[in-house]
Scaffold this motif. Structure first.
Motif, PDB file in Angstrom:
ATOM      1  N   GLU A   1       0.834  -1.209   0.000  1.00  0.00           N
ATOM      2  CA  GLU A   1       0.000   0.000   0.000  1.00  0.00           C
ATOM      3  C   GLU A   1       0.865   1.255   0.000  1.00  0.00           C
ATOM      4  O   GLU A   1       0.522   2.255  -0.645  1.00  0.00           O
ATOM      5  CB  GLU A   1      -0.917  -0.007   1.220  1.00  0.00           C
ATOM      6  CG  GLU A   1      -1.919  -1.154   1.225  1.00  0.00           C
ATOM      7  CD  GLU A   1      -2.809  -1.131   2.448  1.00  0.00           C
ATOM      8  OE1 GLU A   1      -3.659  -0.230   2.538  1.00  0.00           O
ATOM      9  OE2 GLU A   1      -2.651  -2.004   3.322  1.00  0.00           O
ATOM     10  N   ALA A   2       1.986   1.202   0.717  1.00  0.00           N
ATOM     11  CA  ALA A   2       2.889   2.349   0.734  1.00  0.00           C
ATOM     12  C   ALA A   2       3.482   2.590  -0.653  1.00  0.00           C
ATOM     13  O   ALA A   2       3.609   3.743  -1.094  1.00  0.00           O
ATOM     14  CB  ALA A   2       4.005   2.123   1.759  1.00  0.00           C
ATOM     15  N   ARG A   3       3.831   1.523  -1.342  1.00  0.00           N
ATOM     16  CA  ARG A   3       4.373   1.669  -2.700  1.00  0.00           C
ATOM     17  C   ARG A   3       3.337   2.280  -3.639  1.00  0.00           C
ATOM     18  O   ARG A   3       3.660   3.152  -4.457  1.00  0.00           O
ATOM     19  CB  ARG A   3       4.809   0.304  -3.220  1.00  0.00           C
ATOM     20  CG  ARG A   3       6.075  -0.249  -2.565  1.00  0.00           C
ATOM     21  CD  ARG A   3       6.364  -1.644  -3.072  1.00  0.00           C
ATOM     22  NE  ARG A   3       7.584  -2.198  -2.499  1.00  0.00           N
ATOM     23  CZ  ARG A   3       7.953  -3.469  -2.648  1.00  0.00           C
ATOM     24  NH1 ARG A   3       7.201  -4.313  -3.358  1.00  0.00           N
ATOM     25  NH2 ARG A   3       9.081  -3.900  -2.102  1.00  0.00           N
ATOM     26  N   ASP A   4       2.081   1.819  -3.528  1.00  0.00           N
ATOM     27  CA  ASP A   4       1.015   2.376  -4.371  1.00  0.00           C
ATOM     28  C   ASP A   4       0.839   3.869  -4.087  1.00  0.00           C
ATOM     29  O   ASP A   4       0.652   4.673  -5.019  1.00  0.00           O
ATOM     30  CB  ASP A   4      -0.301   1.633  -4.117  1.00  0.00           C
ATOM     31  CG  ASP A   4      -0.256   0.199  -4.619  1.00  0.00           C
ATOM     32  OD1 ASP A   4       0.612  -0.108  -5.463  1.00  0.00           O
ATOM     33  OD2 ASP A   4      -1.096  -0.611  -4.171  1.00  0.00           O
ATOM     34  N   ALA A   5       0.868   4.243  -2.807  1.00  0.00           N
ATOM     35  CA  ALA A   5       0.707   5.647  -2.443  1.00  0.00           C
ATOM     36  C   ALA A   5       1.872   6.480  -2.974  1.00  0.00           C
ATOM     37  O   ALA A   5       1.686   7.603  -3.441  1.00  0.00           O
ATOM     38  CB  ALA A   5       0.603   5.779  -0.925  1.00  0.00           C
ATOM     39  N   MET A   6       3.083   5.935  -2.928  1.00  0.00           N
ATOM     40  CA  MET A   6       4.249   6.641  -3.445  1.00  0.00           C
ATOM     41  C   MET A   6       4.140   6.854  -4.960  1.00  0.00           C
ATOM     42  O   MET A   6       4.475   7.913  -5.474  1.00  0.00           O
ATOM     43  CB  MET A   6       5.542   5.872  -3.104  1.00  0.00           C
ATOM     44  CG  MET A   6       5.865   5.860  -1.613  1.00  0.00           C
ATOM     45  SD  MET A   6       7.300   4.820  -1.222  1.00  0.00           S
ATOM     46  CE  MET A   6       8.604   5.776  -2.007  1.00  0.00           C
ATOM     47  N   ALA A   7       3.644   5.808  -5.635  1.00  0.00           N
ATOM     48  CA  ALA A   7       3.466   5.942  -7.093  1.00  0.00           C
ATOM     49  C   ALA A   7       2.439   7.008  -7.420  1.00  0.00           C
ATOM     50  O   ALA A   7       2.609   7.798  -8.355  1.00  0.00           O
ATOM     51  CB  ALA A   7       3.061   4.583  -7.675  1.00  0.00           C
ATOM     52  N   ALA A   8       1.348   7.054  -6.636  1.00  0.00           N
ATOM     53  CA  ALA A   8       0.305   8.050  -6.870  1.00  0.00           C
ATOM     54  C   ALA A   8       0.811   9.468  -6.641  1.00  0.00           C
ATOM     55  O   ALA A   8       0.379  10.417  -7.313  1.00  0.00           O
ATOM     56  CB  ALA A   8      -0.902   7.759  -5.979  1.00  0.00           C
ATOM     57  N   LEU A   9       1.754   9.613  -5.704  1.00  0.00           N
ATOM     58  CA  LEU A   9       2.292  10.934  -5.388  1.00  0.00           C
ATOM     59  C   LEU A   9       3.466  11.301  -6.286  1.00  0.00           C
ATOM     60  O   LEU A   9       3.939  12.443  -6.255  1.00  0.00           O
ATOM     61  CB  LEU A   9       2.751  10.980  -3.936  1.00  0.00           C
ATOM     62  CG  LEU A   9       1.652  10.901  -2.851  1.00  0.00           C
ATOM     63  CD1 LEU A   9       2.269  10.772  -1.479  1.00  0.00           C
ATOM     64  CD2 LEU A   9       0.757  12.136  -2.919  1.00  0.00           C
ATOM     65  N   GLY A  10       3.926  10.343  -7.075  1.00  0.00           N
ATOM     66  CA  GLY A  10       5.055  10.604  -7.978  1.00  0.00           C
ATOM     67  C   GLY A  10       6.374  10.658  -7.239  1.00  0.00           C
ATOM     68  O   GLY A  10       7.295  11.371  -7.659  1.00  0.00           O
ATOM     69  N   CYS A  11       6.484   9.902  -6.141  1.00  0.00           N
ATOM     70  CA  CYS A  11       7.735   9.900  -5.383  1.00  0.00           C
ATOM     71  C   CYS A  11       8.844   9.260  -6.218  1.00  0.00           C
ATOM     72  O   CYS A  11       8.642   8.284  -6.915  1.00  0.00           O
ATOM     73  CB  CYS A  11       7.553   9.122  -4.077  1.00  0.00           C
ATOM     74  SG  CYS A  11       6.294   9.798  -2.978  1.00  0.00           S
ATOM     75  N   GLN A  12      10.030   9.802  -6.083  1.00  0.00           N
ATOM     76  CA  GLN A  12      11.184   9.266  -6.815  1.00  0.00           C
ATOM     77  C   GLN A  12      11.919   8.241  -5.963  1.00  0.00           C
ATOM     78  O   GLN A  12      12.016   8.381  -4.756  1.00  0.00           O
ATOM     79  CB  GLN A  12      12.145  10.421  -7.164  1.00  0.00           C
ATOM     80  CG  GLN A  12      11.492  11.471  -8.051  1.00  0.00           C
ATOM     81  CD  GLN A  12      11.030  10.919  -9.395  1.00  0.00           C
ATOM     82  OE1 GLN A  12      11.730  10.073  -9.981  1.00  0.00           O
ATOM     83  NE2 GLN A  12       9.903  11.375  -9.884  1.00  0.00           N
TER      84      GLN A  12
END
Length: 268
Positions: free
Chosen positions: A257-268
């Protein structure tokens, strides 16, 4: 010898209540220890086999009963004082954690994910500040504690977020130091999230994670804290916090879930 022991015990039991009530917790513990030793010594003499020149009258047993009653009173007083101290430490430490979170929000470059758990008031270990429940035969719960927690969970599951938030808050106030405190903080955060109060939800998630980093709900609390920071527009902080989930809890289901949230936020 028996009469000397009885005289000592009667003197201790007859100590003025005002003097006992003004004593410290250490004084009460000391009185309790002295009375325990003396009553055990008296019981041993009463149960001695063989002949005895001293007859055990009814008054002796009455005195023994009075002493045991005093022991129960002192034990109850000790537990009452410990409960009050624990509550002060817990509430004060939680408030410090909230203040640290607010300060970190105002400081440029502050990593909220590394705020960590504040030291308990008064120093010492954190046993006075509600440790996470141990996975033995189940946590020891007060009467009605599990039922109240279940009602809060049911309100959350039914989408009644306002009622759920109130019930979780009331639960934490009614049962300070509960083994269910981490779950209650997480549930309160979810309820506040559902109401749209993202900032207060983030504070609940932070408290659940920082105060109980080894609890079963800590990974989810940290993940939801990161997501809440993203919702508040703090993208860099959110990315750092979300990345911490996998770093600290690599085997948790919250990692995906953390990875999905990071992808949604465009985290590098």
């Amino acid at each position: 010898m028996l009469m000397r022991a009885l005289s000592c015990l009667v003197f201790l039991a007859a100590t003025p209540l005002a003097a006992q009530q003004t004593g410290t917790l250490a004084d009460i513990r000391q009185d309790l220890a002295v009375l325990s030793v003396e009553v055990q010594r008296l019981k041993t003499e009463l149960s001695t086999t063989g002949g005895s020149s001293v007859g055990v009258s009814g008054s002796t047993l009455d005195r023994l009963t009075a002493i045991e009653s005093e022991l129960q009173r002192l034990t109850g007083k000790t537990e009452e004082l410990e409960f009050r101290i624990n509550r002060v430490v817990q509430d004060g430490t939680t408030q410090i954690g909230n203040l640290e979170f607010r300060v970190c929000e105002l400081e440029p470059g502050c990593d909220i994910g590394n705020v960590g758990m504040p030291a308990p008031l008064g120093g010492g270990e954190t046993t006075a500040v509600n440790p996470a429940p141990k996975p033995q035969t189940g946590p020891q719960l007060a009467v009605g504690e599990e039922a109240d927690f279940r009602r809060a969970q049911e309100a959350l599951a039914e989408g009644d977020f306002r009622s759920a938030a109130e019930k979780f808050a009331a639960f934490r106030q009614t049962y300070p130091g509960s083994p269910l405190e981490p779950e209650a903080l997480l549930g309160q955060g979810k309820a506040l999230d559902g109401e749209g109060d993202i900032r207060e939800a983030a504070r609940s998630y932070l408290a659940a994670y920082s105060n109980y980093p080894d609890s079963a709900v800590a990974p989810e609390a940290l993940m939801r804290l990161g997501a809440s920071l993203g919702d508040l527009g703090k993208i860099p902080e959110a990315c750092v916090t979300l990345a911490e989930v996998e770093g600290r809890y690599p085997a948790s289901q919250a990692v995906a879930e953390a990875r999905d949230a990071m992808a949604a936020l465009g985290c590098q």
